[in-house]
Design an enzyme around this catalytic site. Structure first.
Site, PDB file in Angstrom:
ATOM      1  N   TYR A 108       2.842  -2.712  -8.330  1.00  0.00           N
ATOM      2  CA  TYR A 108       2.963  -3.270  -6.988  1.00  0.00           C
ATOM      3  C   TYR A 108       1.572  -3.803  -6.667  1.00  0.00           C
ATOM      4  O   TYR A 108       0.582  -3.062  -6.807  1.00  0.00           O
ATOM      5  CB  TYR A 108       3.324  -2.207  -5.940  1.00  0.00           C
ATOM      6  CG  TYR A 108       4.546  -1.373  -6.223  1.00  0.00           C
ATOM      7  CD1 TYR A 108       5.671  -1.916  -6.843  1.00  0.00           C
ATOM      8  CD2 TYR A 108       4.578  -0.031  -5.842  1.00  0.00           C
ATOM      9  CE1 TYR A 108       6.794  -1.139  -7.081  1.00  0.00           C
ATOM     10  CE2 TYR A 108       5.697   0.752  -6.072  1.00  0.00           C
ATOM     11  CZ  TYR A 108       6.808   0.201  -6.694  1.00  0.00           C
ATOM     12  OH  TYR A 108       7.896   0.973  -6.928  1.00  0.00           O
TER      13      TYR A 108
ATOM     14  N   CYS B 270      -0.549  -1.592  -4.307  1.00  0.00           N
ATOM     15  CA  CYS B 270      -0.730  -0.181  -4.666  1.00  0.00           C
ATOM     16  C   CYS B 270      -2.182   0.065  -5.059  1.00  0.00           C
ATOM     17  O   CYS B 270      -2.719  -0.627  -5.923  1.00  0.00           O
ATOM     18  CB  CYS B 270       0.204   0.172  -5.829  1.00  0.00           C
ATOM     19  SG  CYS B 270      -0.241   1.674  -6.716  1.00  0.00           S
TER      20      CYS B 270
ATOM     21  N   PHE C 270      -3.535   2.439  -6.810  1.00  0.00           N
ATOM     22  CA  PHE C 270      -3.671   2.852  -8.205  1.00  0.00           C
ATOM     23  C   PHE C 270      -3.539   1.650  -9.154  1.00  0.00           C
ATOM     24  O   PHE C 270      -4.246   1.563 -10.158  1.00  0.00           O
ATOM     25  CB  PHE C 270      -2.628   3.919  -8.548  1.00  0.00           C
ATOM     26  CG  PHE C 270      -2.795   5.191  -7.768  1.00  0.00           C
ATOM     27  CD1 PHE C 270      -3.826   6.073  -8.047  1.00  0.00           C
ATOM     28  CD2 PHE C 270      -1.926   5.511  -6.740  1.00  0.00           C
ATOM     29  CE1 PHE C 270      -3.995   7.249  -7.324  1.00  0.00           C
ATOM     30  CE2 PHE C 270      -2.075   6.679  -6.006  1.00  0.00           C
ATOM     31  CZ  PHE C 270      -3.115   7.554  -6.302  1.00  0.00           C
ATOM     32  N   CYS C 271      -2.656   0.730  -8.809  1.00  0.00           N
ATOM     33  CA  CYS C 271      -2.533  -0.505  -9.600  1.00  0.00           C
ATOM     34  C   CYS C 271      -3.782  -1.363  -9.450  1.00  0.00           C
ATOM     35  O   CYS C 271      -4.240  -1.986 -10.414  1.00  0.00           O
ATOM     36  CB  CYS C 271      -1.305  -1.293  -9.159  1.00  0.00           C
ATOM     37  SG  CYS C 271       0.263  -0.405  -9.337  1.00  0.00           S
TER      38      CYS C 271
END
Length: 379
Positions: free
Chosen positions: A111, A114, A116-117
């Site tokens: 995403y 996101c 973390f992404c």
């Protein structure tokens, strides 16, 4: 070979153009003079009106047929030369990409908004690693139907090895960049999955060693030449996952207006159908506004959650100190990239603007921005 053909045609064309011709046709001279003659000048670099007029005369006079043949041949030689040049540069560019990526074909399932992404993208961009992105629909997640692991990010390596968890992805790829004799399958075995049930009765997956790089003693000394560098990097990578990331939602959904603005950005950047986008923007914003209050209580945040964000960011800047550009020294380390990736998802929102104005993070953040955009970690 194509370049040599072009030079031969050029010599023939020049010798032919120097043959005296007395017969001319004005109309034909005009058309060729504004078209073919100009192309020939660019092809052979001969310039000058004298050469052009002689060439036009040759094409329009008794040797017109032969002159046209020469022009056609010269054009063909030029075409082959350009084609050969383009193919060579494409080949060199492909070799460069393969060299930069270590032969790795990377596909990131994500995403965009996101944190973390965003961490993974910051790492890949900084190191100049080429990768493809598959934007996952956060509602249906059809793009992940092939995987039993249903969270993002997921990084597929060479279409065979699946890497889960942002910190595992970063540690694995960094290890491979340094220890080129290790295969990705060998490296991923060093980060085993550990499943457990949390206090809410939900099964969670954790990964052992995810902040470690799997290096030899000599490689470790090369990457971390000063005592304490490795522990410091690991400490702040963990801090980014366990604390900083939990400050994002309470801050970007702090008020109903900020929640709507955040979901407007999420819908605009994400992969939603028209109905899903409408539903997400209004229902999702309302839901996250409520959830953010629960998150504030869960993580014992202050009533004004901005103060926790400011303190966290200033603690990070203080840890870097005044003598270092980055925590990694003159170049970012994995902790720099993790913190930058997390903070970057707030760009364009009120929380980000407030953070930049009320903390000391701005100069470090702009240096990180340049470092990732310029791929300064490319090997």
């Amino acid at each position: 070979m194509a370049a040599a053909c072009g030079r031969v045609f050029g010599k023939v064309g020049r010798s032919l153009a120097e043959v005296p011709v007395t017969r001319r046709t004005g109309t034909v001279s005009y058309l060729v003079g504004t078209g073919s003659a100009q192309v020939s000048r660019r092809a052979y670099g001969t310039g000058g009106p004298g050469f052009r007029s002689r060439l036009v005369s040759g094409a329009a006079g008794g040797s017109g047929l032969l002159g046209c043949a020469v022009l056609l041949g010269g054009g063909l030689g030029l075409y082959q030369t350009v084609k050969f040049w383009v193919q060579q540069h494409q080949h060199l560019a492909q070799e460069e990409v393969q060299a930069v990526g270590g032969g790795l074909k990377l596909v990131l399932y994500q995403y965009k908004t996101c944190p973390f992404c965003s961490k993974v993208r910051a790492f890949l961009d900084y190191h100049g690693l080429p990768y493809d992105i598959v934007e996952v629909n956060p509602v249906m997640r059809q793009e992940l139907k092939w995987s039993t692991y249903r969270k993002v990010p997921i990084l597929m390596v060479n279409g065979q090895v699946q890497l889960n968890d942002s910190s595992v992805i970063i540690s694995s790829i960094k290890t491979q960049l340094i220890s080129k004799d290790k295969t990705m399958s060998e490296i991923i075995n060093c980060y085993p999955e550990m499943k457990s049930v949390n206090e809410n009765g939900k099964e969670v997956t954790e990964y052992n060693n995810k902040y470690w790089l799997m290096l030899s003693e000599d490689e470790t000394t090369q990457v971390y030449p000063e005592k304490g560098m490795q522990k410091e990097e690991m400490k702040w990578r963990r801090w980014a996952d366990d604390w900083l990331v939990h400050l994002i939602s309470p801050n970007v959904y702090r008020t109903t207006g900020e929640a709507l603005a955040s979901f407007d950005y999420i819908v605009r950047e994400g992969k939603f159908s028209t109905f899903e986008g409408f539903f997400a923007k209004y229902v999702g914003a309302a839901a996250m506004f409520i959830i953010s209050k629960r998150l504030k209580n869960r993580h014992n945040l202050q009533d004004d959650v901005r103060q926790d964000l400011y303190k966290a960011v200033n603690d990070w800047v203080a840890a870097i100190g005044k003598k270092r550009k980055f925590m990694g020294g003159n170049q970012p380390n994995l902790a720099d990239l993790a913190v930058f990736g997390v903070l970057r998802v707030m760009e364009g929102l009120q929380a980000f603007d407030d953070m930049m104005e009320n903390t000391k993070v701005k100069h470090w953040y702009r240096r990180m921005e340049r470092a990732t955009l310029n791929h300064e970690g490319r090997q």
